[in-house]
Design an enzyme around this catalytic site. Structure first.
Site, PDB file in Angstrom:
ATOM      1  N   MET A  90       0.812  -1.320  -0.214  1.00 39.02           N
ATOM      2  CA  MET A  90       0.140   0.089   0.063  1.00 39.02           C
ATOM      3  C   MET A  90       0.863   1.322  -0.036  1.00 39.02           C
ATOM      4  O   MET A  90       0.567   2.328   0.558  1.00 39.02           O
ATOM      5  CB  MET A  90      -0.935   0.128   1.302  1.00 39.02           C
ATOM      6  CG  MET A  90      -2.079  -1.179   1.152  1.00 39.02           C
ATOM      7  SD  MET A  90      -2.838  -1.223  -0.528  1.00 39.02           S
ATOM      8  CE  MET A  90      -4.297  -2.175  -0.080  1.00 39.02           C
ATOM      9  N   LEU A  93       5.781   3.663  -4.943  1.00 36.52           N
ATOM     10  CA  LEU A  93       7.200   3.528  -5.272  1.00 36.52           C
ATOM     11  C   LEU A  93       7.491   4.937  -5.962  1.00 36.52           C
ATOM     12  O   LEU A  93       7.186   5.291  -6.925  1.00 36.52           O
ATOM     13  CB  LEU A  93       7.583   2.199  -5.790  1.00 36.52           C
ATOM     14  CG  LEU A  93       7.302   1.012  -5.111  1.00 36.52           C
ATOM     15  CD1 LEU A  93       7.587  -0.138  -5.840  1.00 36.52           C
ATOM     16  CD2 LEU A  93       8.305   1.183  -3.702  1.00 36.52           C
ATOM     17  N   HIS A 109      -4.659  -4.665  -8.567  1.00 34.44           N
ATOM     18  CA  HIS A 109      -5.439  -3.666  -7.812  1.00 34.44           C
ATOM     19  C   HIS A 109      -6.674  -4.254  -8.368  1.00 34.44           C
ATOM     20  O   HIS A 109      -7.281  -4.674  -9.440  1.00 34.44           O
ATOM     21  CB  HIS A 109      -5.152  -2.427  -8.706  1.00 34.44           C
ATOM     22  CG  HIS A 109      -6.181  -1.218  -8.158  1.00 34.44           C
ATOM     23  ND1 HIS A 109      -5.709  -0.878  -6.839  1.00 34.44           N
ATOM     24  CD2 HIS A 109      -7.239  -0.631  -8.486  1.00 34.44           C
ATOM     25  CE1 HIS A 109      -6.805   0.077  -6.513  1.00 34.44           C
ATOM     26  NE2 HIS A 109      -7.702   0.141  -7.575  1.00 34.44           N
ATOM     27  N   GLU A 174      -8.547 -12.417  -8.176  1.00 28.84           N
ATOM     28  CA  GLU A 174      -7.081 -12.014  -8.225  1.00 28.84           C
ATOM     29  C   GLU A 174      -5.986 -13.235  -8.133  1.00 28.84           C
ATOM     30  O   GLU A 174      -4.988 -13.241  -8.569  1.00 28.84           O
ATOM     31  CB  GLU A 174      -6.802 -11.109  -7.024  1.00 28.84           C
ATOM     32  CG  GLU A 174      -7.466  -9.789  -6.995  1.00 28.84           C
ATOM     33  CD  GLU A 174      -7.168  -8.696  -5.893  1.00 28.84           C
ATOM     34  OE1 GLU A 174      -6.120  -8.790  -5.376  1.00 28.84           O
ATOM     35  OE2 GLU A 174      -8.216  -8.049  -5.490  1.00 28.84           O
TER      36      GLU A 174
HETATM   37  C1  GAR Z   1      -5.774  -7.106  -2.888  1.00 30.55           C
HETATM   38  O1  GAR Z   1      -7.323  -6.964  -3.083  1.00 30.55           O
HETATM   39  C2  GAR Z   1      -5.028  -6.063  -3.636  1.00 30.55           C
HETATM   40  O2  GAR Z   1      -5.664  -5.818  -5.219  1.00 30.55           O
HETATM   41  C3  GAR Z   1      -5.181  -4.936  -3.154  1.00 30.55           C
HETATM   42  O3  GAR Z   1      -4.979  -5.117  -1.659  1.00 30.55           O
HETATM   43  C4  GAR Z   1      -5.478  -6.488  -1.630  1.00 30.55           C
HETATM   44  C5  GAR Z   1      -4.289  -7.212  -0.775  1.00 30.55           C
HETATM   45  O4  GAR Z   1      -4.791  -8.409  -0.275  1.00 30.55           O
HETATM   46  N1  GAR Z   1      -4.149  -3.913  -3.664  1.00 30.55           N
HETATM   47  C6  GAR Z   1      -4.343  -2.521  -3.598  1.00 30.55           C
HETATM   48  O5  GAR Z   1      -5.374  -2.050  -3.280  1.00 30.55           O
HETATM   49  C7  GAR Z   1      -3.121  -1.980  -4.277  1.00 30.55           C
HETATM   50  N2  GAR Z   1      -3.643  -0.538  -4.670  1.00 30.55           N
HETATM   51  P1  GAR Z   1      -3.895  -9.733   0.009  1.00 30.55           P
HETATM   52  O6  GAR Z   1      -2.835  -9.054   1.008  1.00 30.55           O
HETATM   53  O7  GAR Z   1      -4.781 -10.765   0.547  1.00 30.55           O
HETATM   54  O8  GAR Z   1      -3.101 -10.114  -1.129  1.00 30.55           O
END
Ligand code: GAR
Length: 187
Positions: A90, A93, A109, A174
């Protein structure tokens, strides 16, 4: 596949995408090997996942971004890392970091980019009464959730969808999309 690409995964939280990438990387033909996990949150559950799979992991605070990036670059170089996956990481970079690393960096994302960059994606999607949402894997640039799209998957939003149900539904997607995207990059 003999020569797998040395890869690092950056996380901040649960690490369910990390887990999915680790499991897929065990496949003989999967193009990458996870050599290192770096978290900017020392309590990230994903760190436990890395340990469970005997993958070296590091925590660096990102309160001081310059120092965080310097620490990461040192570890990436030391471990001969040639590919970087952001999985629920989060922080944005810097241009300097991306240039200094010099190899491909990808991110996942939970929206149909370029729509709904940033935080609270599902809440905003539901508020706008969207019919569809999804997830996107893209190359990383210094701009938040921007960069060339690699792959995207779309789902229909149900009438009684909640933030929680949407989050779960997209997260499941995802876990499929990220490994497929990695394969497609190195094909
Ligand atoms: C996921 O939904 C990913 O897409 C999101 O955080 C979550 C992490 O889940 N990422 C973002 O929002 C980046 N902008 P995880 O830690 O269980 O993989």
């Amino acid at each position: 596949m003999v020569n797998k690409i040395n890869t690092c995964v950056f996380i901040s939280g649960n690490g369910s995408n990390l887990k999915s990438i680790i499991i897929n990387s065990r496949d003989y033909n999967f193009p990458i090997n996870i050599r290192l996990v770096i978290s900017n949150n020392k309590n990230a559950a994903g760190l436990k996942i890395a340990k469970k799979h005997s993958i070296p992991c590091k925590f660096f605070s990102s309160k001081n971004k310059k120092l965080f990036e310097r620490n990461c670059l040192f570890e990436l170089k030391k471990n001969n890392i040639k590919f970087l996956c952001l999985a629920g990481f989060m922080k944005v970079l810097s241009n300097n970091f991306i240039k200094s690393f010099g190899s491909k960096i990808v991110n996942i994302h939970p929206s149909l980019l370029p729509n709904y960059k940033g935080l609270n994606t599902h809440k905003r999607v539901l508020k706008n009464k969207e019919k569809y949402s999804g997830c996107t894997v893209h190359f990383v640039t210094p701009k938040l959730d921007s960069g060339k799209i690699i792959l995207q998957k779309k789902i229909i939003i149900d009438r009684n969808e909640t933030e929680n149900s949407l989050q779960k539904k997209i997260l499941r997607l995802e876990h499929i999309l990220y490994p497929i995207s990695i394969i497609s990059i190195f094909r």
